[in-house]
Design a protein around this motif. Structure first.
Motif, PDB file in Angstrom:
ATOM      1  N   LEU A 106       0.816  -0.929   0.024  1.00  0.00           N
ATOM      2  CA  LEU A 106       0.097  -0.206  -0.020  1.00  0.00           C
ATOM      3  C   LEU A 106       0.743   1.256  -0.243  1.00  0.00           C
ATOM      4  O   LEU A 106       0.754   2.147  -0.903  1.00  0.00           O
ATOM      5  CB  LEU A 106      -0.840  -0.018   1.223  1.00  0.00           C
ATOM      6  CG  LEU A 106      -1.826   1.291   1.378  1.00  0.00           C
ATOM      7  CD1 LEU A 106      -2.622   1.337   0.084  1.00  0.00           C
ATOM      8  CD2 LEU A 106      -2.669   1.259   2.665  1.00  0.00           C
ATOM      9  N   ASP A 109       2.347   1.800  -3.285  1.00  0.00           N
ATOM     10  CA  ASP A 109       1.454   2.311  -4.462  1.00  0.00           C
ATOM     11  C   ASP A 109       1.275   3.647  -3.915  1.00  0.00           C
ATOM     12  O   ASP A 109       1.029   4.663  -4.841  1.00  0.00           O
ATOM     13  CB  ASP A 109       0.237   1.445  -4.063  1.00  0.00           C
ATOM     14  CG  ASP A 109       0.219   0.024  -4.748  1.00  0.00           C
ATOM     15  OD1 ASP A 109       1.350  -0.330  -5.486  1.00  0.00           O
ATOM     16  OD2 ASP A 109      -0.624  -0.708  -4.313  1.00  0.00           O
ATOM     17  N   MET A 110       0.954   4.046  -2.822  1.00  0.00           N
ATOM     18  CA  MET A 110       0.954   5.563  -2.428  1.00  0.00           C
ATOM     19  C   MET A 110       1.986   6.278  -2.905  1.00  0.00           C
ATOM     20  O   MET A 110       1.946   7.661  -3.175  1.00  0.00           O
ATOM     21  CB  MET A 110       0.776   5.601  -0.874  1.00  0.00           C
ATOM     22  CG  MET A 110      -0.676   5.020  -0.495  1.00  0.00           C
ATOM     23  SD  MET A 110      -0.809   5.152   1.426  1.00  0.00           S
ATOM     24  CE  MET A 110      -0.416   6.776   1.693  1.00  0.00           C
ATOM     25  N   ARG A 118      -1.024  11.742  -1.957  1.00  0.00           N
ATOM     26  CA  ARG A 118      -0.264  11.185  -0.927  1.00  0.00           C
ATOM     27  C   ARG A 118      -0.061  11.765   0.396  1.00  0.00           C
ATOM     28  O   ARG A 118      -0.636  10.950   1.310  1.00  0.00           O
ATOM     29  CB  ARG A 118       1.375  10.930  -1.467  1.00  0.00           C
ATOM     30  CG  ARG A 118       2.073   9.827  -0.901  1.00  0.00           C
ATOM     31  CD  ARG A 118       3.389   9.740  -1.228  1.00  0.00           C
ATOM     32  NE  ARG A 118       4.302  11.111  -1.684  1.00  0.00           N
ATOM     33  CZ  ARG A 118       4.724  11.455  -2.752  1.00  0.00           C
ATOM     34  NH1 ARG A 118       4.241  10.663  -3.762  1.00  0.00           N
ATOM     35  NH2 ARG A 118       5.441  12.578  -3.017  1.00  0.00           N
ATOM     36  N   LYS A 153      -7.565   6.343  -3.655  1.00  0.00           N
ATOM     37  CA  LYS A 153      -8.059   4.977  -3.297  1.00  0.00           C
ATOM     38  C   LYS A 153      -8.448   4.710  -4.495  1.00  0.00           C
ATOM     39  O   LYS A 153      -8.005   3.431  -4.775  1.00  0.00           O
ATOM     40  CB  LYS A 153      -9.105   5.063  -2.459  1.00  0.00           C
ATOM     41  CG  LYS A 153      -8.942   5.171  -1.028  1.00  0.00           C
ATOM     42  CD  LYS A 153     -10.117   4.861  -0.047  1.00  0.00           C
ATOM     43  CE  LYS A 153     -11.233   4.692  -0.488  1.00  0.00           C
ATOM     44  NZ  LYS A 153     -12.419   4.644   0.650  1.00  0.00           N
ATOM     45  N   ILE A 156      -5.323   3.901  -7.027  1.00  0.00           N
ATOM     46  CA  ILE A 156      -4.455   2.462  -6.225  1.00  0.00           C
ATOM     47  C   ILE A 156      -5.375   1.248  -6.749  1.00  0.00           C
ATOM     48  O   ILE A 156      -4.900   0.350  -6.891  1.00  0.00           O
ATOM     49  CB  ILE A 156      -4.515   2.642  -4.625  1.00  0.00           C
ATOM     50  CG1 ILE A 156      -3.190   3.673  -4.468  1.00  0.00           C
ATOM     51  CG2 ILE A 156      -3.882   1.409  -4.128  1.00  0.00           C
ATOM     52  CD1 ILE A 156      -3.267   4.184  -3.062  1.00  0.00           C
ATOM     53  N   GLU A 159      -4.704   0.226 -10.430  1.00  0.00           N
ATOM     54  CA  GLU A 159      -3.496  -0.083 -10.484  1.00  0.00           C
ATOM     55  C   GLU A 159      -3.440  -1.651 -10.125  1.00  0.00           C
ATOM     56  O   GLU A 159      -2.969  -2.216 -11.057  1.00  0.00           O
ATOM     57  CB  GLU A 159      -2.439   0.810  -9.929  1.00  0.00           C
ATOM     58  CG  GLU A 159      -2.513   2.039 -10.626  1.00  0.00           C
ATOM     59  CD  GLU A 159      -1.199   2.988  -9.888  1.00  0.00           C
ATOM     60  OE1 GLU A 159      -0.487   2.495  -9.066  1.00  0.00           O
ATOM     61  OE2 GLU A 159      -1.269   4.252 -10.376  1.00  0.00           O
ATOM     62  N   ASN A 160      -3.879  -1.798  -8.914  1.00  0.00           N
ATOM     63  CA  ASN A 160      -3.976  -3.270  -8.369  1.00  0.00           C
ATOM     64  C   ASN A 160      -4.734  -4.185  -9.220  1.00  0.00           C
ATOM     65  O   ASN A 160      -4.494  -5.328  -9.205  1.00  0.00           O
ATOM     66  CB  ASN A 160      -4.145  -3.206  -6.702  1.00  0.00           C
ATOM     67  CG  ASN A 160      -3.206  -2.654  -6.045  1.00  0.00           C
ATOM     68  OD1 ASN A 160      -2.052  -2.510  -6.229  1.00  0.00           O
ATOM     69  ND2 ASN A 160      -3.567  -2.004  -5.108  1.00  0.00           N
TER      70      ASN A 160
END
Length: 164
Positions: A106, A109-110, A118, A153, A156, A159-160
């Motif tokens: 996490l 990713d941030m 961020r 959020k 992220i 991307e995941n």
């Protein structure tokens, strides 16, 4: 303009919370809060009133934290005591490792987010600050903080989703 004692009483908690979100360390946060106000005393004549005083103080605090990071080249490590404490609370070592890996993922990713997103995520997740407090610290509205957090959020998650 208020005197420095009044300013300290009014804003020291905000500056401390902000620094704690960044540092995750009470001692460093307290020390940097004191340094922030020491610099503010010296540079109060430079404050032009273009932003809230709390924003100006948090900017000083953030720059001090960046200096501290450069000085110490700090990395995040898990102490042996921390691992032992978690094991004592009936957490298996595997669960502890998975949790740490998820947090690490996490935070990685941030780091891909823009600076403001961020910062909002750190303040919200780590500092448990309200959107109003985040907006005040960053010189924006509570709604801006809420939207920025939501979009970060979503980014992220997107991307995941591509990685799975």
């Amino acid at each position: 303009m208020q005197n420095i004692e009044e300013i300290y009483k009014e804003y020291s908690t905000t500056v401390y919370k902000y620094l704690f979100c960044l540092t995750q360390n009470r001692d460093i946060s307290e020390e940097l809060t004191q340094e922030t106000f020491a610099i503010a005393v010296e540079d109060i004549k430079k404050f032009r009133g273009e932003c809230k005083l709390s924003v100006w103080l948090c900017q000083i605090a953030k720059h001090l934290w960046y200096k501290e990071l450069k000085k110490s080249k700090k990395s995040v490590n898990v102490s042996l005591e921390e691992v032992n404490d978690n094991i004592l609370y009936d957490e298996s070592l595997e669960e502890l490792i998975c949790e740490k890996e998820e947090k690490l993922k996490l935070f990685k990713d941030m780091q891909k987010l823009d600076e403001k997103s961020r910062e909002v995520m750190y303040l919200r997740m780590v500092g448990n600050l309200s959107y109003e407090e985040i907006g005040e610290i960053l010189g924006k509205t509570a709604n801006w903080s809420r939207v920025t957090y939501y979009r970060a959020k979503q980014k992220i998650r997107e991307e995941n989703k591509d990685e799975k």
